[in-house]
Design a protein around this motif. Structure first.
Motif, PDB file in Angstrom:
ATOM      1  N   SER A   1      -0.574   2.897 -12.785  1.00  0.00           N
ATOM      2  CA  SER A   1      -0.053   3.132 -11.444  1.00  0.00           C
ATOM      3  C   SER A   1      -1.129   3.694 -10.519  1.00  0.00           C
ATOM      4  O   SER A   1      -1.232   3.311  -9.353  1.00  0.00           O
ATOM      5  N   ILE A   2      -1.928   4.616 -11.057  1.00  0.00           N
ATOM      6  CA  ILE A   2      -3.022   5.179 -10.266  1.00  0.00           C
ATOM      7  C   ILE A   2      -4.026   4.094  -9.905  1.00  0.00           C
ATOM      8  O   ILE A   2      -4.543   4.044  -8.785  1.00  0.00           O
ATOM      9  N   LYS A   3      -4.307   3.215 -10.845  1.00  0.00           N
ATOM     10  CA  LYS A   3      -5.232   2.116 -10.558  1.00  0.00           C
ATOM     11  C   LYS A   3      -4.713   1.270  -9.405  1.00  0.00           C
ATOM     12  O   LYS A   3      -5.476   0.868  -8.516  1.00  0.00           O
TER      13      LYS A   3
ATOM     14  N   LYS B   1       0.826  -1.201   0.000  1.00  0.00           N
ATOM     15  CA  LYS B   1       0.000   0.000   0.000  1.00  0.00           C
ATOM     16  C   LYS B   1       0.861   1.252   0.000  1.00  0.00           C
ATOM     17  O   LYS B   1       0.600   2.207  -0.719  1.00  0.00           O
ATOM     18  N   LEU B   2       1.921   1.257   0.813  1.00  0.00           N
ATOM     19  CA  LEU B   2       2.809   2.419   0.872  1.00  0.00           C
ATOM     20  C   LEU B   2       3.440   2.690  -0.476  1.00  0.00           C
ATOM     21  O   LEU B   2       3.459   3.814  -0.968  1.00  0.00           O
ATOM     22  N   PHE B   3       3.962   1.625  -1.094  1.00  0.00           N
ATOM     23  CA  PHE B   3       4.634   1.828  -2.369  1.00  0.00           C
ATOM     24  C   PHE B   3       3.672   2.330  -3.432  1.00  0.00           C
ATOM     25  O   PHE B   3       3.997   3.186  -4.231  1.00  0.00           O
ATOM     26  N   TYR B   4       2.425   1.817  -3.431  1.00  0.00           N
ATOM     27  CA  TYR B   4       1.481   2.286  -4.437  1.00  0.00           C
ATOM     28  C   TYR B   4       1.132   3.749  -4.203  1.00  0.00           C
ATOM     29  O   TYR B   4       0.918   4.515  -5.143  1.00  0.00           O
ATOM     30  N   LEU B   5       1.081   4.156  -2.931  1.00  0.00           N
ATOM     31  CA  LEU B   5       0.827   5.565  -2.652  1.00  0.00           C
ATOM     32  C   LEU B   5       1.955   6.443  -3.167  1.00  0.00           C
ATOM     33  O   LEU B   5       1.759   7.569  -3.566  1.00  0.00           O
TER      34      LEU B   5
ATOM     35  N   GLY C   1      -9.350  19.277  -7.186  1.00  0.00           N
ATOM     36  CA  GLY C   1      -8.308  19.586  -6.217  1.00  0.00           C
ATOM     37  C   GLY C   1      -7.040  18.790  -6.460  1.00  0.00           C
ATOM     38  O   GLY C   1      -7.061  17.750  -7.129  1.00  0.00           O
ATOM     39  N   GLN C   2      -5.926  19.271  -5.895  1.00  0.00           N
ATOM     40  CA  GLN C   2      -4.634  18.624  -6.111  1.00  0.00           C
ATOM     41  C   GLN C   2      -4.568  17.223  -5.527  1.00  0.00           C
ATOM     42  O   GLN C   2      -3.761  16.398  -5.949  1.00  0.00           O
ATOM     43  N   LYS C   3      -5.407  16.927  -4.527  1.00  0.00           N
ATOM     44  CA  LYS C   3      -5.407  15.616  -3.884  1.00  0.00           C
ATOM     45  C   LYS C   3      -6.568  14.738  -4.352  1.00  0.00           C
ATOM     46  O   LYS C   3      -6.942  13.783  -3.668  1.00  0.00           O
ATOM     47  N   ALA C   4      -7.115  15.034  -5.520  1.00  0.00           N
ATOM     48  CA  ALA C   4      -8.284  14.285  -6.004  1.00  0.00           C
ATOM     49  C   ALA C   4      -7.998  12.791  -6.102  1.00  0.00           C
ATOM     50  O   ALA C   4      -8.801  11.959  -5.663  1.00  0.00           O
ATOM     51  N   LEU C   5      -6.866  12.448  -6.664  1.00  0.00           N
ATOM     52  CA  LEU C   5      -6.557  11.039  -6.885  1.00  0.00           C
ATOM     53  C   LEU C   5      -6.155  10.318  -5.606  1.00  0.00           C
ATOM     54  O   LEU C   5      -5.969   9.101  -5.606  1.00  0.00           O
ATOM     55  N   GLU C   6      -6.009  11.057  -4.505  1.00  0.00           N
ATOM     56  CA  GLU C   6      -5.813  10.455  -3.188  1.00  0.00           C
ATOM     57  C   GLU C   6      -7.119  10.475  -2.400  1.00  0.00           C
ATOM     58  O   GLU C   6      -7.120  10.397  -1.171  1.00  0.00           O
ATOM     59  N   GLY C   7      -8.233  10.595  -3.120  1.00  0.00           N
ATOM     60  CA  GLY C   7      -9.534  10.617  -2.462  1.00  0.00           C
ATOM     61  C   GLY C   7      -9.813  11.912  -1.733  1.00  0.00           C
ATOM     62  O   GLY C   7     -10.676  11.980  -0.855  1.00  0.00           O
TER      63      GLY C   7
END
Length: 418
Positions: free
Chosen positions: A44-46, A3-7, A215-221
């Motif tokens: 990668s985002i997926k 999970k960390l690496f994908y983030l 927003g800049q954090k959209a892809l981080e939910g």
């Protein structure tokens, strides 16, 4: 671990997929975004979204979000190149080593894990470099523009309760273009109202933010993480102070568009106590006149005199190159280790009261220190003033960065061919 690496792999062209038909999907000023770059970034985002357990947004939405992120990144990288901002291999390696250490593994083990999961480590390093460069260019610009005066700090302290704690929040932005007509504004308002209703009906904020937020954090939910309340934009801080955990604001209007904020969690702050040390100091500076080797001879001679009973204050006044403390017999007053520098701070922390250190070297030269006393000090008021300045600066920095990124994105020549 995965999970960390994908983030960390957000927007990185790292997935080892089959050979793509490589054509240009966007031209950004003097650079291009290739289809292979976009496709691998999407993959990668997926991976990152799947690691969080959230469902994937529709393919067209994800492609649009990722492409826009890549465009904004390209524009910032070009600005960084124009002003000469670089990140060395050593700096990248140090950052990666630190990430590995935080997770209890070596850099080699981290590399093996990344490659085992099907990612290219050299691309991983390259994306880390890009992230470091874009962060530096943003903050270099903001630092050059943002100033905080003592008067601003005084006003802030008069108007604000600093111990407001910290909040963990999620953020969704529906952007409204500058100069938009009323029809466009109302359409955006209707969209944010609909999204808020979906959230109130039980929709996952992270899913909605990933699909719709600008927003800049959209892809981080939309997750902004823990932030001091007083460092949030005033529009947000006024809202979260009265919110309960889990609550979602009504749409908030700003120059950027319409915002929704969800309060994920909150926590209190405490009194600030620090260890302070009363220290005497003798320094022999290393410079063009006195080499490090010559300085070592001088400091060792002074150390011998001290061991034989010479008065520390007298030697400091006569020989020390620390022009602030020398006239005071080497007395530096009460200092926290953070004020002494890493090397001297570490030496002082390991001394007993009335104990003298052996000679040691820093970038400034050679030193001898003597610990005269130690105490715990309540620095809450000083800390509040520092926090006030930091809060003002952080607000200004974030607003300046947001405006600047929007401006350079608007000024850039962008030809989307997707």
């Amino acid at each position: 671990m995965k999970k960390l690496f994908y983030l960390l792999l957000i927007l990185s062209p790292w997935a080892q997929a089959d050979q793509f038909l490589d054509d240009i999907v966007a031209v950004v000023d003097d650079s291009v975004i290739m289809r292979s770059e976009l496709e691998r970034s999407v993959e990668s985002i997926k991976k990152q979204i799947e690691a969080t357990g959230n469902p994937l947004p529709p393919a067209d939405v994800l492609n649009k979000q990722v492409l826009e992120k890549l465009i904004v990144q390209k524009v910032q990288l070009q600005r960084a190149e124009q002003v000469g901002i670089r990140v060395s291999d050593a700096e990248v390696d140090a950052t990666l080593t630190n990430i590995a250490r935080q997770n209890g593994i070596t850099l080699t083990q981290m590399r093996e894990t990344i490659e085992k999961d099907g990612f290219n480590f050299s691309d991983f390093r390259d994306d880390m470099r890009k992230d470091m460069i874009t962060e530096r260019v943003r903050y270099a610009y903001a630092n050059s523009m943002v100033k905080v005066s003592d008067h601003e700090v005084d006003l802030f302290l008069a108007d604000n309760e600093l111990d407001q704690g910290e909040v963990d929040i999620q953020h969704l932005l529906i952007a409204v273009p500058e100069g938009a007509d009323e029809t466009t504004v109302e359409a955006k308002r209707a969209l944010v109202d609909d999204l808020r209703q979906q959230l109130l009906d039980g929709a996952d904020f992270a899913v909605i933010a990933t699909q719709y937020s600008d927003g800049q954090k959209a892809l981080e939910g939309g997750r902004l993480g823990w932030r001091p309340v007083n460092q949030l934009p005033p529009m947000f801080s006024e809202q979260v102070k009265s919110m309960t955990v889990g609550e979602i604001t009504r749409p908030l209007r700003s120059a950027s568009g319409f915002h929704l904020i969800k309060l994920v969690d909150k926590r209190d702050k405490t009194t600030k106590m620090v260890d302070q040390y009363k220290v005497q100091h003798i320094m022999i500076a290393s410079d063009e006149i006195v080499s490090a080797k010559d300085g070592m001879k001088i400091i060792n001679d002074l150390y011998s005199q001290l061991q034989n009973g010479a008065d520390f204050a007298a030697l400091a006044e006569e020989h020390s190159d620390d022009f602030n403390s020398a006239p005071l017999g080497g007395d530096m007053g009460w200092r926290a280790t953070s004020e002494l520098g890493a090397r001297m701070g570490a030496v002082v922390e390991n001394l007993d009261i009335n104990e003298m250190s052996s000679p040691f070297q820093t970038d400034a030269g050679w030193h001898i220190v003597k610990l005269l006393d130690k105490k715990q000090a309540d620095v809450t008021e000083e800390y509040k003033r520092q926090q006030a300045e930091q809060a003002i600066r952080e607000r200004k920095m974030q607003q300046t960065i947001e405006t600047w990124v929007r401006e350079i994105r608007g000024e850039a020549f962008v030809d989307i061919r997707l």
